[in-house]
Motif scaffolding. Structure first.
Motif, PDB file in Angstrom:
ATOM      1  N   LEU A   8       0.767  -0.977  -0.319  1.00  0.00           N
ATOM      2  CA  LEU A   8       0.109  -0.138   0.366  1.00  0.00           C
ATOM      3  C   LEU A   8       1.380   1.121  -0.256  1.00  0.00           C
ATOM      4  O   LEU A   8       2.295   1.431   0.675  1.00  0.00           O
ATOM      5  CB  LEU A   8      -0.993  -0.201   1.450  1.00  0.00           C
ATOM      6  CG  LEU A   8      -1.932  -1.109   1.407  1.00  0.00           C
ATOM      7  CD1 LEU A   8      -2.624  -0.739   2.800  1.00  0.00           C
ATOM      8  CD2 LEU A   8      -2.539  -0.693   0.193  1.00  0.00           C
ATOM      9  N   ARG A   9       0.208   2.306  -0.825  1.00  0.00           N
ATOM     10  CA  ARG A   9       1.177   3.763  -0.020  1.00  0.00           C
ATOM     11  C   ARG A   9       0.024   4.775   0.211  1.00  0.00           C
ATOM     12  O   ARG A   9      -0.941   4.609  -0.555  1.00  0.00           O
ATOM     13  CB  ARG A   9       1.465   4.236  -1.765  1.00  0.00           C
ATOM     14  CG  ARG A   9       1.860   5.302  -2.109  1.00  0.00           C
ATOM     15  CD  ARG A   9       2.160   5.574  -3.667  1.00  0.00           C
ATOM     16  NE  ARG A   9       3.149   4.729  -4.198  1.00  0.00           N
ATOM     17  CZ  ARG A   9       3.942   5.227  -4.466  1.00  0.00           C
ATOM     18  NH1 ARG A   9       5.363   5.637  -4.878  1.00  0.00           N
ATOM     19  NH2 ARG A   9       4.898   3.984  -5.477  1.00  0.00           N
ATOM     20  N   ILE A  10       0.256   4.656   0.733  1.00  0.00           N
ATOM     21  CA  ILE A  10      -0.177   5.893   2.283  1.00  0.00           C
ATOM     22  C   ILE A  10       0.706   6.994   2.369  1.00  0.00           C
ATOM     23  O   ILE A  10       1.500   7.415   2.584  1.00  0.00           O
ATOM     24  CB  ILE A  10      -1.009   5.042   3.501  1.00  0.00           C
ATOM     25  CG1 ILE A  10       0.207   4.750   4.151  1.00  0.00           C
ATOM     26  CG2 ILE A  10      -2.307   3.996   2.659  1.00  0.00           C
ATOM     27  CD1 ILE A  10      -0.235   4.350   5.464  1.00  0.00           C
ATOM     28  N   ASP A  11      -0.525   8.204   2.875  1.00  0.00           N
ATOM     29  CA  ASP A  11       0.407   9.829   3.558  1.00  0.00           C
ATOM     30  C   ASP A  11       1.049   9.259   4.240  1.00  0.00           C
ATOM     31  O   ASP A  11       0.916   8.658   5.557  1.00  0.00           O
ATOM     32  CB  ASP A  11      -0.428  10.618   2.928  1.00  0.00           C
ATOM     33  CG  ASP A  11      -1.884  10.976   3.975  1.00  0.00           C
ATOM     34  OD1 ASP A  11      -1.916  10.069   4.973  1.00  0.00           O
ATOM     35  OD2 ASP A  11      -2.876  11.921   3.468  1.00  0.00           O
ATOM     36  N   ASP A  31      -0.187  -6.028  11.930  1.00  0.00           N
ATOM     37  CA  ASP A  31      -1.059  -6.561  12.191  1.00  0.00           C
ATOM     38  C   ASP A  31      -2.309  -5.917  12.834  1.00  0.00           C
ATOM     39  O   ASP A  31      -3.224  -6.687  12.904  1.00  0.00           O
ATOM     40  CB  ASP A  31       0.057  -7.049  13.875  1.00  0.00           C
ATOM     41  CG  ASP A  31       0.650  -8.324  13.666  1.00  0.00           C
ATOM     42  OD1 ASP A  31       0.598  -8.709  12.786  1.00  0.00           O
ATOM     43  OD2 ASP A  31       1.203  -8.512  14.945  1.00  0.00           O
ATOM     44  N   TYR A  32      -1.944  -4.404  12.954  1.00  0.00           N
ATOM     45  CA  TYR A  32      -3.392  -3.376  13.285  1.00  0.00           C
ATOM     46  C   TYR A  32      -4.225  -3.881  12.005  1.00  0.00           C
ATOM     47  O   TYR A  32      -5.451  -4.115  11.870  1.00  0.00           O
ATOM     48  CB  TYR A  32      -2.947  -2.017  13.586  1.00  0.00           C
ATOM     49  CG  TYR A  32      -4.405  -1.440  13.488  1.00  0.00           C
ATOM     50  CD1 TYR A  32      -4.903  -1.241  15.412  1.00  0.00           C
ATOM     51  CD2 TYR A  32      -4.220  -0.796  12.951  1.00  0.00           C
ATOM     52  CE1 TYR A  32      -6.245  -0.345  15.559  1.00  0.00           C
ATOM     53  CE2 TYR A  32      -5.192   0.090  13.329  1.00  0.00           C
ATOM     54  CZ  TYR A  32      -6.604   0.346  14.492  1.00  0.00           C
ATOM     55  OH  TYR A  32      -7.706   1.418  14.090  1.00  0.00           O
ATOM     56  N   VAL A  33      -3.968  -3.191  10.745  1.00  0.00           N
ATOM     57  CA  VAL A  33      -4.235  -3.285   9.928  1.00  0.00           C
ATOM     58  C   VAL A  33      -4.863  -4.191   9.596  1.00  0.00           C
ATOM     59  O   VAL A  33      -6.040  -4.445   8.933  1.00  0.00           O
ATOM     60  CB  VAL A  33      -3.376  -2.418   8.723  1.00  0.00           C
ATOM     61  CG1 VAL A  33      -4.311  -3.092   6.963  1.00  0.00           C
ATOM     62  CG2 VAL A  33      -2.820  -1.471   8.735  1.00  0.00           C
ATOM     63  N   VAL A  34      -4.216  -5.413   9.509  1.00  0.00           N
ATOM     64  CA  VAL A  34      -4.937  -7.372   8.956  1.00  0.00           C
ATOM     65  C   VAL A  34      -6.044  -6.989  10.025  1.00  0.00           C
ATOM     66  O   VAL A  34      -6.711  -7.462   9.469  1.00  0.00           O
ATOM     67  CB  VAL A  34      -4.144  -7.410   8.968  1.00  0.00           C
ATOM     68  CG1 VAL A  34      -5.168  -9.516   9.190  1.00  0.00           C
ATOM     69  CG2 VAL A  34      -2.751  -7.644   7.827  1.00  0.00           C
ATOM     70  N   ARG A  35      -5.644  -7.154  11.141  1.00  0.00           N
ATOM     71  CA  ARG A  35      -7.309  -6.935  11.752  1.00  0.00           C
ATOM     72  C   ARG A  35      -8.540  -6.148  12.330  1.00  0.00           C
ATOM     73  O   ARG A  35      -9.326  -6.879  12.032  1.00  0.00           O
ATOM     74  CB  ARG A  35      -7.121  -6.521  13.778  1.00  0.00           C
ATOM     75  CG  ARG A  35      -6.053  -7.990  13.977  1.00  0.00           C
ATOM     76  CD  ARG A  35      -5.402  -7.981  15.099  1.00  0.00           C
ATOM     77  NE  ARG A  35      -5.162  -9.553  16.375  1.00  0.00           N
ATOM     78  CZ  ARG A  35      -5.536  -9.593  17.004  1.00  0.00           C
ATOM     79  NH1 ARG A  35      -6.477  -9.003  18.023  1.00  0.00           N
ATOM     80  NH2 ARG A  35      -5.323 -11.240  17.688  1.00  0.00           N
TER      81      ARG A  35
END
Length: 60
Positions: A8-11, A31-35
């Motif tokens: 992912l490309r995020i600011d 882990d936070y994003v996947v959860r």
């Protein structure tokens, strides 16, 4: 079940917010994003199941 890679490309501001949220939970950003994605996916599937059940029983 296998795994795959998602890039992912995020600011910068969003990444910092994700780091803060993850740190509060003692997790890595990954882990936070996947959860979060898993929880959101479950919520959507659960809502769809509820709607289908209501249609089946004629509640809507």
């Amino acid at each position: 079940m296998g795994t795959s890679v998602l890039s992912l490309r995020i600011d910068h501001e969003l990444l910092e917010r994700l780091r803060e949220h993850a740190a509060r939970r003692g997790m890595s950003v990954q882990d936070y994003v996947v959860r979060t994605l898993i929880r959101d996916d479950f919520d959507e599937r659960f809502q769809t199941a509820v709607e289908e059940t209501e249609k089946f029983y004629g509640l809507t």
